[in-house]
Design an enzyme around this catalytic site. Structure first.
Site, PDB file in Angstrom:
ATOM      1  N   ASP A 147     -10.206   7.257 -29.429  1.00  0.00           N
ATOM      2  CA  ASP A 147      -9.590   5.929 -29.358  1.00  0.00           C
ATOM      3  C   ASP A 147     -10.648   4.907 -29.776  1.00  0.00           C
ATOM      4  O   ASP A 147     -11.835   5.093 -29.482  1.00  0.00           O
ATOM      5  CB  ASP A 147      -9.092   5.631 -27.937  1.00  0.00           C
ATOM      6  CG  ASP A 147      -7.917   4.652 -27.929  1.00  0.00           C
ATOM      7  OD1 ASP A 147      -6.835   5.021 -27.471  1.00  0.00           O
ATOM      8  OD2 ASP A 147      -8.107   3.498 -28.390  1.00  0.00           O
ATOM      9  N   SER A 157       9.415   7.039 -34.645  1.00  0.00           N
ATOM     10  CA  SER A 157      10.144   6.013 -33.896  1.00  0.00           C
ATOM     11  C   SER A 157      11.590   5.966 -34.351  1.00  0.00           C
ATOM     12  O   SER A 157      11.897   6.221 -35.531  1.00  0.00           O
ATOM     13  CB  SER A 157       9.471   4.667 -34.172  1.00  0.00           C
ATOM     14  OG  SER A 157      10.275   3.611 -33.742  1.00  0.00           O
ATOM     15  N   THR A 166      12.988   3.492 -34.994  1.00  0.00           N
ATOM     16  CA  THR A 166      13.042   2.396 -35.960  1.00  0.00           C
ATOM     17  C   THR A 166      13.354   2.922 -37.374  1.00  0.00           C
ATOM     18  O   THR A 166      13.874   2.181 -38.211  1.00  0.00           O
ATOM     19  CB  THR A 166      11.735   1.575 -35.902  1.00  0.00           C
ATOM     20  OG1 THR A 166      11.950   0.332 -36.541  1.00  0.00           O
ATOM     21  CG2 THR A 166      10.576   2.271 -36.562  1.00  0.00           C
ATOM     22  N   TYR A 199       5.926  -1.988 -40.294  1.00  0.00           N
ATOM     23  CA  TYR A 199       5.664  -0.985 -39.249  1.00  0.00           C
ATOM     24  C   TYR A 199       6.617   0.202 -39.399  1.00  0.00           C
ATOM     25  O   TYR A 199       6.201   1.356 -39.423  1.00  0.00           O
ATOM     26  CB  TYR A 199       5.806  -1.618 -37.853  1.00  0.00           C
ATOM     27  CG  TYR A 199       5.844  -0.581 -36.758  1.00  0.00           C
ATOM     28  CD1 TYR A 199       4.677   0.063 -36.351  1.00  0.00           C
ATOM     29  CD2 TYR A 199       7.056  -0.199 -36.157  1.00  0.00           C
ATOM     30  CE1 TYR A 199       4.715   1.051 -35.367  1.00  0.00           C
ATOM     31  CE2 TYR A 199       7.096   0.769 -35.175  1.00  0.00           C
ATOM     32  CZ  TYR A 199       5.930   1.388 -34.785  1.00  0.00           C
ATOM     33  OH  TYR A 199       5.974   2.367 -33.819  1.00  0.00           O
ATOM     34  N   LYS A 207       6.161   4.471 -40.444  1.00  0.00           N
ATOM     35  CA  LYS A 207       6.660   5.673 -39.753  1.00  0.00           C
ATOM     36  C   LYS A 207       7.454   6.548 -40.731  1.00  0.00           C
ATOM     37  O   LYS A 207       7.342   7.765 -40.716  1.00  0.00           O
ATOM     38  CB  LYS A 207       7.517   5.276 -38.549  1.00  0.00           C
ATOM     39  CG  LYS A 207       6.725   4.589 -37.439  1.00  0.00           C
ATOM     40  CD  LYS A 207       5.633   5.476 -36.852  1.00  0.00           C
ATOM     41  CE  LYS A 207       4.762   4.785 -35.840  1.00  0.00           C
ATOM     42  NZ  LYS A 207       3.593   5.551 -35.397  1.00  0.00           N
ATOM     43  N   ASN A 222      13.059   3.838 -26.626  1.00  0.00           N
ATOM     44  CA  ASN A 222      12.252   2.754 -26.025  1.00  0.00           C
ATOM     45  C   ASN A 222      11.532   3.213 -24.758  1.00  0.00           C
ATOM     46  O   ASN A 222      12.152   3.271 -23.689  1.00  0.00           O
ATOM     47  CB  ASN A 222      13.151   1.555 -25.699  1.00  0.00           C
ATOM     48  CG  ASN A 222      13.670   0.870 -26.945  1.00  0.00           C
ATOM     49  OD1 ASN A 222      14.240   1.517 -27.818  1.00  0.00           O
ATOM     50  ND2 ASN A 222      13.475  -0.414 -27.061  1.00  0.00           N
TER      51      ASN A 222
HETATM   52  P1  NAD Z   1      -0.771   1.857 -27.741  1.00  0.00           P
HETATM   53  O1  NAD Z   1      -1.199   0.711 -28.570  1.00  0.00           O
HETATM   54  O2  NAD Z   1      -0.746   1.684 -26.264  1.00  0.00           O
HETATM   55  O3  NAD Z   1      -1.665   3.139 -28.066  1.00  0.00           O
HETATM   56  C1  NAD Z   1      -2.250   3.367 -29.322  1.00  0.00           C
HETATM   57  C2  NAD Z   1      -3.710   3.662 -29.101  1.00  0.00           C
HETATM   58  O4  NAD Z   1      -4.319   3.947 -30.356  1.00  0.00           O
HETATM   59  C3  NAD Z   1      -4.470   2.496 -28.474  1.00  0.00           C
HETATM   60  O5  NAD Z   1      -5.212   2.940 -27.359  1.00  0.00           O
HETATM   61  C4  NAD Z   1      -5.381   2.010 -29.601  1.00  0.00           C
HETATM   62  O6  NAD Z   1      -6.598   1.484 -29.106  1.00  0.00           O
HETATM   63  C5  NAD Z   1      -5.561   3.274 -30.429  1.00  0.00           C
HETATM   64  N1  NAD Z   1      -5.829   3.040 -31.850  1.00  0.00           N
HETATM   65  C6  NAD Z   1      -5.144   2.230 -32.697  1.00  0.00           C
HETATM   66  N2  NAD Z   1      -5.697   2.274 -33.918  1.00  0.00           N
HETATM   67  C7  NAD Z   1      -6.731   3.146 -33.861  1.00  0.00           C
HETATM   68  C8  NAD Z   1      -7.691   3.618 -34.802  1.00  0.00           C
HETATM   69  N3  NAD Z   1      -7.711   3.153 -36.050  1.00  0.00           N
HETATM   70  N4  NAD Z   1      -8.624   4.503 -34.394  1.00  0.00           N
HETATM   71  C9  NAD Z   1      -8.616   4.967 -33.111  1.00  0.00           C
HETATM   72  N5  NAD Z   1      -7.752   4.542 -32.191  1.00  0.00           N
HETATM   73  C10 NAD Z   1      -6.808   3.657 -32.546  1.00  0.00           C
HETATM   74  O7  NAD Z   1       0.663   2.311 -28.273  1.00  0.00           O
HETATM   75  P2  NAD Z   1       1.725   3.302 -27.637  1.00  0.00           P
HETATM   76  O8  NAD Z   1       2.863   2.491 -27.146  1.00  0.00           O
HETATM   77  O9  NAD Z   1       1.060   4.251 -26.731  1.00  0.00           O
HETATM   78  O10 NAD Z   1       2.221   4.031 -28.958  1.00  0.00           O
HETATM   79  C11 NAD Z   1       1.663   5.246 -29.376  1.00  0.00           C
HETATM   80  C12 NAD Z   1       2.319   5.688 -30.668  1.00  0.00           C
HETATM   81  O11 NAD Z   1       3.730   5.761 -30.478  1.00  0.00           O
HETATM   82  C13 NAD Z   1       2.122   4.738 -31.844  1.00  0.00           C
HETATM   83  O12 NAD Z   1       1.980   5.510 -33.006  1.00  0.00           O
HETATM   84  C14 NAD Z   1       3.412   3.949 -31.889  1.00  0.00           C
HETATM   85  O13 NAD Z   1       3.683   3.471 -33.174  1.00  0.00           O
HETATM   86  C15 NAD Z   1       4.406   5.014 -31.471  1.00  0.00           C
HETATM   87  N6  NAD Z   1       5.632   4.464 -30.885  1.00  0.00           N
HETATM   88  C16 NAD Z   1       5.549   3.612 -29.817  1.00  0.00           C
HETATM   89  C17 NAD Z   1       6.715   3.091 -29.261  1.00  0.00           C
HETATM   90  C18 NAD Z   1       6.653   2.106 -28.136  1.00  0.00           C
HETATM   91  O14 NAD Z   1       7.641   1.391 -27.919  1.00  0.00           O
HETATM   92  N7  NAD Z   1       5.562   2.017 -27.375  1.00  0.00           N
HETATM   93  C19 NAD Z   1       7.962   3.488 -29.780  1.00  0.00           C
HETATM   94  C20 NAD Z   1       8.001   4.361 -30.854  1.00  0.00           C
HETATM   95  C21 NAD Z   1       6.825   4.863 -31.397  1.00  0.00           C
HETATM   96  C1  WQD Z   2      14.618  -4.337 -26.508  1.00  0.00           C
HETATM   97  C2  WQD Z   2      15.818  -5.251 -26.377  1.00  0.00           C
HETATM   98  C3  WQD Z   2      15.666  -7.273 -27.686  1.00  0.00           C
HETATM   99  C4  WQD Z   2      12.292  -8.953 -25.504  1.00  0.00           C
HETATM  100  C5  WQD Z   2      10.715  -2.050 -30.447  1.00  0.00           C
HETATM  101  C6  WQD Z   2      10.344  -1.682 -31.849  1.00  0.00           C
HETATM  102  C7  WQD Z   2      10.672  -0.239 -32.098  1.00  0.00           C
HETATM  103  C8  WQD Z   2      10.005   0.646 -31.056  1.00  0.00           C
HETATM  104  C9  WQD Z   2      10.335   0.185 -29.675  1.00  0.00           C
HETATM  105  C10 WQD Z   2       7.883   1.326 -31.865  1.00  0.00           C
HETATM  106  C11 WQD Z   2      16.241  -5.849 -27.706  1.00  0.00           C
HETATM  107  C12 WQD Z   2      15.681  -7.571 -26.200  1.00  0.00           C
HETATM  108  C13 WQD Z   2      13.318  -8.133 -25.922  1.00  0.00           C
HETATM  109  C14 WQD Z   2      12.629 -10.198 -24.903  1.00  0.00           C
HETATM  110  C15 WQD Z   2      14.966  -9.677 -25.169  1.00  0.00           C
HETATM  111  N1  WQD Z   2       8.593   0.600 -31.139  1.00  0.00           N
HETATM  112  N2  WQD Z   2      14.624  -8.484 -25.763  1.00  0.00           N
HETATM  113  N3  WQD Z   2      13.960 -10.518 -24.753  1.00  0.00           N
HETATM  114  O1  WQD Z   2      13.129  -4.079 -30.406  1.00  0.00           O
HETATM  115  O2  WQD Z   2      14.325  -2.124 -29.368  1.00  0.00           O
HETATM  116  O3  WQD Z   2      12.104  -1.812 -30.271  1.00  0.00           O
HETATM  117  O4  WQD Z   2      10.014  -1.203 -29.536  1.00  0.00           O
HETATM  118  O5  WQD Z   2       8.207   2.154 -32.665  1.00  0.00           O
HETATM  119  O6  WQD Z   2      10.204   0.056 -33.374  1.00  0.00           O
HETATM  120  O7  WQD Z   2      11.102  -2.499 -32.730  1.00  0.00           O
HETATM  121  O8  WQD Z   2      12.342  -3.090 -28.205  1.00  0.00           O
HETATM  122  O9  WQD Z   2      11.589  -4.017 -26.071  1.00  0.00           O
HETATM  123  O10 WQD Z   2      11.320  -5.411 -28.155  1.00  0.00           O
HETATM  124  O11 WQD Z   2      13.604  -5.023 -27.232  1.00  0.00           O
HETATM  125  O12 WQD Z   2      16.145 -10.016 -25.013  1.00  0.00           O
HETATM  126  O13 WQD Z   2      11.774 -10.991 -24.524  1.00  0.00           O
HETATM  127  O14 WQD Z   2      15.455  -6.352 -25.541  1.00  0.00           O
HETATM  128  O15 WQD Z   2      16.436  -8.195 -28.384  1.00  0.00           O
HETATM  129  O16 WQD Z   2      17.621  -5.918 -27.686  1.00  0.00           O
HETATM  130  P1  WQD Z   2      13.069  -2.851 -29.632  1.00  0.00           P
HETATM  131  P2  WQD Z   2      12.097  -4.417 -27.395  1.00  0.00           P
END
Ligand code: NAD
Ligand code: WQD
Length: 342
Positions: free
Chosen positions: A32, A126, A128, A151, A155, A180
């Site tokens: 990390d 994701s 997404t 973003y 993916k 989510n």
């Molecule tokens: P996060 O930001 O909490 O964790 C990512 C970690 O990677 C962090 O600790 C950051 O410091 C580290 N990092 C980033 N760039 C780096 C680099 N260049 N070198 C080394 N470390 C690096 O995010 P998360 O919510 O735990 O998400 C993890 C993965 O899941 C991501 O790929 C994210 O896109 C994907 N994802 C997250 C969500 C969500 O809603 N949280 C949803 C779908 C997909």
């Molecule tokens: C959830 C719902 C908002 C904040 C995002 C990324 C997606 C994935 C997950 C990484 C939506 C509503 C939100 C607020 C609100 N991440 N909302 N008030 O948009 O579904 O997904 O995180 O891959 O790619 O786009 O998640 O938590 O932002 O929103 O009303 O202050 O809550 O409109 O309907 P989202 P979110």
């Protein structure tokens, strides 16, 4: 003992996955760069599991450092690649940052995995990638449309990079398309640590209830849904973490016959924003201050997962409810707050 590299292992989903891996008897090495996490998370993981993972502070954008890392750690059995930047809005403002951090890093990682015959890779994808669904619940075979943000595009491209790499090598990969993720570990030792103003719904709710934010803005109540607010599939982060453990066990057991597989990881249930608010109020006993504002650009109306493939092929199922997840998020918020005050 099998040894797994977890990139981004101090982040939100990564840290919960490290816990599951260690509790299942894996040896874990974490990379990390602390861009979106803190060293304190190592302490939380150690308290829960009784052991600290090996930790290398390293930026995966630095190719020379990645090469050096794999010279030292050339006995890995698999990699779970979480490290990435994840803020959709920021990716629109600064696409090159996202293409560099989410794509260059994957390429450097795969180059070294290939060079060292590390053939089992799990990737954080994701929901997404689906954009606005044509039908619900959405299955893995749904068409992948033009990404709605840089973003999301990273993916989509990452999945293609993995597919192409697996096709020409011994590598096998599973991409997990998360819906989510919310909530925190039941020990309250690790959880989500958003930097600045949270962009996601649940941390915004818990911070509002804790008095850090004045009011939650509900982005739109005029969608074509039963109560007018958007619908999402909110999954407890521990259930999500367990999916990684099961996916890695699948790769290691060589049960899968495909080079590259994709699974939806959600609960299969859609919840509206108003439902999340009401459920939060119920489990926390707090009244939430919120108001309805305009729609947020880029939001899809509704999306939730068809989890049949993950249930039947992967053998994974959710164990925790929305109530459970929101209660854990609230417990975590209160703990983080009390630590900051003292
Ligand atoms: P996060 O930001 O909490 O964790 C990512 C970690 O990677 C962090 O600790 C950051 O410091 C580290 N990092 C980033 N760039 C780096 C680099 N260049 N070198 C080394 N470390 C690096 O995010 P998360 O919510 O735990 O998400 C993890 C993965 O899941 C991501 O790929 C994210 O896109 C994907 N994802 C997250 C969500 C969500 O809603 N949280 C949803 C779908 C997909
Ligand atoms: C959830 C719902 C908002 C904040 C995002 C990324 C997606 C994935 C997950 C990484 C939506 C509503 C939100 C607020 C609100 N991440 N909302 N008030 O948009 O579904 O997904 O995180 O891959 O790619 O786009 O998640 O938590 O932002 O929103 O009303 O202050 O809550 O409109 O309907 P989202 P979110």
């Amino acid at each position: 003992m099998k040894k797994i590299l977890v990139t981004g292992g101090l982040g939100y989903i990564g840290s919960h996955t490290v816990v599951e891996l260690q509790q299942a008897g894996f040896k874990v090495v974490v990379i990390d760069n602390l861009a979106n996490s803190s060293l304190d998370v190592l302490g939380g993981i150690t308290t829960i599991t009784g052991q600290a993972p090996i930790f290398e502070r390293l930026d995966l954008r630095n190719k020379a450092d990645v090469i050096d890392f794999f010279k030292t750690h050339n006995d890995l059995d698999g990699v779970i690649h979480f490290a990435a930047s994840k803020a959709v809005g920021e990716s629109v403002e600064n696409p090159l940052l996202y293409y560099e951090n989410n794509l260059n890093t994957l390429v450097y990682l795969l180059q070294e995995c290939k060079a060292h015959s590390i053939n089992n890779i799990i990737f954080s994808s994701s929901c997404t990638v689906y954009g606005e669904p044509d039908s619900l619940p959405i299955t893995e075979t749904a068409s992948i449309k033009k990404a709605m943000s840089p973003y999301g595009n990273t993916k989509q491209i990452s999945e293609e990079i993995l597919f192409d790499t697996c096709y020409i090598s011994e590598m096998k990969s599973i991409a997990l398309r998360y819906f989510n993720p919310i909530g925190a570990h039941e020990s309250v030792e690790i959880g989500e640590l958003p930097i600045g103003v949270p962009q996601n719904l649940v941390p915004f709710i818990t911070q509002t209830a804790a008095g850090i934010r004045e009011q939650l803005s509900v982005f739109g109540d005029d969608y074509d849904t039963s109560d007018g607010s958007c619908i999402r599939d909110y999954i407890h982060v521990v259930d999500l973490a367990k999916a990684h453990l099961i996916a890695m066990q699948r790769l290691l057991s060589e049960k899968n016959t495909s080079d590259f597989e994709v699974f939806n990881i959600g609960t299969g249930e859609g919840s509206s924003v108003f439902k999340v608010i009401k459920t939060f109020e119920k489990v926390s006993g707090e009244k939430l201050n919120y108001k309805v504002v305009d729609r947020r650009p880029g939001d899809v109306t509704a999306i939730y997962a068809d989890t049949k493939k993950a249930n039947e092929v992967l053998g994974w199922k959710v164990e925790k409810s929305l109530e459970n997840a929101l209660a854990s998020a609230w417990k975590w918020e209160q703990k983080v707050r009390s630590k900051k005050v003292t």
